[in-house]
Design a protein around this motif. Structure first.
Motif: not given
Length: 152
Positions: A124, A122, A120, A102, A54, A97, A105, A94, A52
């Protein structure tokens, strides 16, 4: 410099997994529709199956990942201990997810994109090809994954 004995395929995979679990940043290479390359360091988190990352939606890497079918290459390590990953990235907001992802991460990378004024997305990244080698004596057998299947 004298090369160490080559690692077994099993040791290469174990070392690669340790790098995925413990490294914080990775070089991310993409290209735009005209083939103009872009390579940047990004923080990442490995969940045991996917990476992951971003980055800004309007930044070259974010645009390239969103517009070119998510084709991406990741480079870990040094020239004498390298892991290359080719993968397919999927853009996620976001809200898409899983709960806690989050936070996991941010805890792993020390970077929390949700704290930025500009959201931002993300990405995958699912690996489809992985190679790992140290010296020339590990070039043979450097493929650990092909077509999304572990060989080791």
């Amino acid at each position: 410099m004298t090369a160490e004995e080559p690692r077994t395929p099993q040791q290469r995979r174990a070392d690669t997994m340790a790098r995925f679990e413990n490294d914080i940043d990775v070089w991310v290479a993409t290209a735009d529709a005209r083939g103009v390359p872009c390579m940047v360091p990004l923080s990442f988190r490995w969940d045991g199956t996917t990476f992951l990352v971003s980055t800004g939606r309007t930044l070259p890497t974010g645009r390239n990942l969103a517009e070119n079918g998510g084709r991406v290459r990741l480079a870990f390590g040094t020239t004498r201990d390298v892991v290359l990953v080719e993968g397919a990235a999927t853009a996620l907001e976001a809200a898409e997810l899983a709960p806690g992802e989050i936070e996991a991460f941010a805890a792993h990378s020390g970077f929390d994109p949700s704290s930025l004024k500009t959201p931002y997305p993300y990405f995958r990244i699912e690996p489809v090809w992985i190679q790992a080698w140290r010296e020339a004596n590990e070039i043979a057998g450097r493929d650990l994954m092909k077509d999304g299947r572990w060989l080791v």
